[in-house]
Design a protein around this motif. Structure first.
Motif, short mmCIF file in Angstrom:
data_model
loop_
_atom_site.label_atom_id
_atom_site.label_comp_id
_atom_site.label_asym_id
_atom_site.label_seq_id
_atom_site.Cartn_x
_atom_site.Cartn_y
_atom_site.Cartn_z
N THR A 113 2.00 -3.41 7.86
CA THR A 113 1.79 -4.80 7.45
C THR A 113 2.00 -5.62 8.80
O THR A 113 1.02 -6.57 8.87
N GLU A 114 2.97 -5.53 9.54
CA GLU A 114 2.95 -6.13 10.82
C GLU A 114 1.94 -5.91 11.64
O GLU A 114 1.25 -6.93 12.57
N ASN A 115 1.14 -4.73 11.67
CA ASN A 115 0.06 -4.40 12.56
C ASN A 115 -1.23 -4.36 12.10
O ASN A 115 -2.12 -3.68 12.50
N THR A 175 0.42 2.82 16.32
CA THR A 175 1.23 2.19 15.21
C THR A 175 2.22 3.29 14.65
O THR A 175 3.43 3.06 14.45
N SER A 208 6.35 -1.76 6.07
CA SER A 208 6.61 -2.95 6.60
C SER A 208 5.82 -2.89 8.27
O SER A 208 5.32 -3.85 8.58
N ILE A 209 5.97 -1.87 9.08
CA ILE A 209 5.30 -1.71 10.28
C ILE A 209 3.82 -1.74 10.02
O ILE A 209 3.03 -2.31 10.84
#
Length: 682
Positions: A178-180, A120, A175-176
């Protein structure tokens, strides 16, 4: 050679005027703006008043300022931003990331989670450095096109919104995460990346500005062209839209083409002729109607200096911003000249100056109309400049005239006053305030050129001044006589329109020479002893005559102006000390009358002539016994007629009618002094 030098010396005054005339002409032409003047006047939205206009030469139609500004704005909006890329930063960040990751995340985290967290973090690095991270926060528009350079090579193109700014780090990381599904580790990742992230993009301002300037330089300031002999506008056609822009383009092109290298000398020569003609008219006016001013080189220089000063100030203002021309207090010129000379000379010089300025100012007709009207009002309203209230009232009237005339012109041009430019009224008010500067300017001119104004005359008329106090102490009878003469002379001057303040001051100082030997004059003999009893008639006459010479010496010593010294020199003219002449004549027939004659000169102005009349009448009136109205009338007539017979007023510009008016005033004043009344029948 000697004769040539003598001729130059005899004509040095005239030679000086010629040189002054030439230098003034050259200087004024030099100050004039070096550009042509379009020979047609036109206004947007108004009919074309002249005949059909055909293009005198080929010229391009220039774009309006608004069009050019709009093009510039479009180019600026569409211009590219250039950023320099540091390619080594990404590798350094990845190395630092690996080293720091193990320190931030503890060994207690399961291996699978640890591995996913590491990947991540790599996704975050890829996101941040996909286009690059900026070295600081910028305020460019988001849709601005950006060129990313590695040295001189373009790496990629992107929009500004795609570049990462320092302030965007937290939002991208969150944002990244949250996506992962790693939002629980937000604190650790933020701490980690704020330590390892380095900027990779630097704004290249010099290259950006250079590219923008190149694009701006490509702007075309013209659109289309007009060939020679093409009809531009017909008589009566309204000047608007494309027609107006075409006329403006022709006007600008005319200025540049007329003042070309081939025509420059001819146009300067033509300007020189016009300026020389105007200044020549002024010199001819002085020679014809103001000969005493014309013969005084200092006064002629003073007049020319003021004209050049007004031209200089106006040209400086025009070169800065022509809309401020109405701030220039042109009306100071007639005010100054009226203070030192007279209204007619002030008005004539003012008109000549305005005509000169009319060839260089925009809207020349309006300008000349406003300034000439304002000059007339100035001359008519300012009667006594030494009274401060008069100056303030006159300045208010001048400002009001400016505003009324400007309002009338505006309505004539626009058809209404809806778009009236109120700022111009403020310029007129500033002009009025600047006109008040005339008082200190007059004082400076007095010191610089040695002239005398009414303000100085007012100061000299103060009987508490040092010299007049000395006169009242040493010769009280003479001082009282001078006061009486001053009152008579002032009333006489007012009657015929002469300078009352000047003649009053001249009367106060005309007998200051008697301070040297006061007891030799009957008005100061209070003890009954007459020193003349011990002198011969010739010696007595010399003492009496010397009071003129002594007066001039005292006046020079006390720095009295030349205009006042003139009254001392001329108040007896070339008359004879008649009492002692007759006394000597009775004893000896073989005598020279010149031994009993004042040296002169004779009066050479209305004011000096008035003083001679009033001085003789007042002094002789003391000998009247049992005065009556008829005795006084005959007495005044006899004294003044005798002076006229002796040609004492031959050089003075005074008429028989004015002399009769002065006689009438003197008779009336003497009757009041002796308190005469009508004899009533018993």
């Amino acid at each position: 050679m000697k004769d040539f030098i003598n001729t130059l010396y005899k004509n040095h005054a005239l030679i000086y005027k010629v040189l002054l005339f030439i230098c003034a002409t050259i200087l004024i032409v030099y100050l004039f703006p070096k550009q042509g003047k379009f020979k047609y006047n036109f206004e947007q939205g108004k009919p074309w008043q002249s005949e059909n206009l055909y293009a005198p030469f080929d010229f391009a139609i220039k774009k309006t300022t608004e069009e050019v500004d709009a093009e510039k704005q479009t180019i600026e909006n569409q211009s590219n931003l250039y950023f320099s890329l540091n390619t080594s930063v990404v590798n350094n960040v990845r190395i630092n990331y690996k080293a720091t990751f193990n320190e931030v995340f503890s060994d207690s985290i399961p291996d699978e989670t640890f591995s996913r967290l590491f990947k991540t973090g790599e996704l975050i690095i890829d996101k941040l450095y996909n286009n690059g991270v900026l070295n600081e926060n910028y305020t460019f528009s988001n849709d601005k096109k950006c060129i990313i350079l590695d040295g001189q090579t373009t790496v990629k193109q992107a929009q500004f919104i795609d570049l990462v700014q320092q302030k965007d780090l937290s939002s991208i990381i969150n944002s990244i995460l949250t996506e992962n599904n790693h939002i629980d580790y937000q604190t650790e990742f933020l701490a980690l990346f704020f330590d390892v992230v380095e900027p990779s993009l630097t704004f290249n301002k010099s290259l950006t500005d250079k590219a923008l300037q190149e694009d701006l330089n490509k702007i075309a300031y013209t659109r289309g062209s007009i060939e020679k002999e093409t009809l531009i506008i017909s008589k009566g056609e309204v000047v608007e839209g494309e027609k107006y822009q075409t006329l403006e383009s022709l006007k600008n092109e005319y200025k540049s083409q007329v003042w070309s290298a081939s025509n420059y000398n001819w146009i300067v020569f033509a300007h020189t002729l016009l300026v020389a003609l105007a200044l020549l008219m002024l010199l001819l006016f002085l020679r014809k109607y103001r000969i005493e001013v014309f013969e005084n080189n200092t006064k002629v220089t003073f007049i020319f200096f003021n004209i050049i000063l007004m031209v200089l100030i106006t040209t400086l203002v025009i070169s800065y911003n022509s809309q401020y021309i109405y701030v220039i207090p042109i009306c100071i010129l007639p005010l100054v000249l009226k203070a030192f000379f007279d209204a007619r000379l002030g008005m004539f010089t003012h008109v000549i100056t305005v005509l000169l300025l009319g060839s260089i100012v925009p809207n020349s007709y309006e300008y000349m109309f406003l300034q000439i009207i304002a000059g007339i009002v100035t001359i008519l309203t300012v009667s006594e400049l030494y009274k401060r209230a008069n100056l303030f009232v006159s300045v208010g009237q001048i400002t009001l005239i400016y505003i009324i005339a400007y309002f009338a012109f505006f309505v004539i041009h626009e058809g209404s006053f809806d778009a009236l430019e109120w700022e111009t009224f403020g310029l007129f008010i500033l002009c009025g305030l600047a006109t008040l500067f005339v008082q200190p300017l007059i004082y400076a001119y007095e010191k610089l050129f040695g002239l005398v104004s009414d303000v100085s005359l007012l100061e000299l008329s103060d009987t508490n001044s040092k010299l007049l106090k000395e006169l009242s102490n040493k010769a009280p009878g003479t001082f009282h006589h001078s006061l009486n003469v001053a009152n008579l002379a002032e009333a006489s001057a007012n009657e015929i329109g002469a300078n009352a303040m000047l003649v009053r001051v001249g009367a106060l100082y005309h007998d200051i020479g008697k301070m040297k030997n006061p007891t030799f004059f009957t008005e100061n003999q209070s003890t009954g002893i007459n020193p003349h009893d011990e002198l011969s008639s010739i010696e007595s006459a010399k003492v009496i005559i010397d009071h003129v010479i002594n007066g001039i010496e005292i006046a020079r010593k006390n720095n009295l102006p030349d205009r006042i010294v003139d009254f001392i020199r001329t108040h007896h003219g070339t008359s004879v000390v008649y009492y002692f002449y007759k006394k000597e004549k009775a004893l000896n027939d073989d005598i020279d009358i010149e031994d009993f004659r004042y040296p002169g000169p004779k009066p050479f102005s209305k004011e000096t002539a008035i003083l001679m009349m009033c001085d003789s009448v007042e002094a002789a009136s003391k000998s009247l016994k049992e005065p009556t109205s008829s005795k006084i009338d005959a007495f005044v007539e006899n004294i003044i007629n005798k002076q006229m017979e002796n040609e004492q007023f031959l050089n003075a510009n005074i008429t028989f009618k004015e002399i009769q008016s002065i006689k009438k005033v003197l008779k009336h004043k003497l009757a009041n002094i002796y308190h005469l009344r009508i004899e009533y029948p018993e």
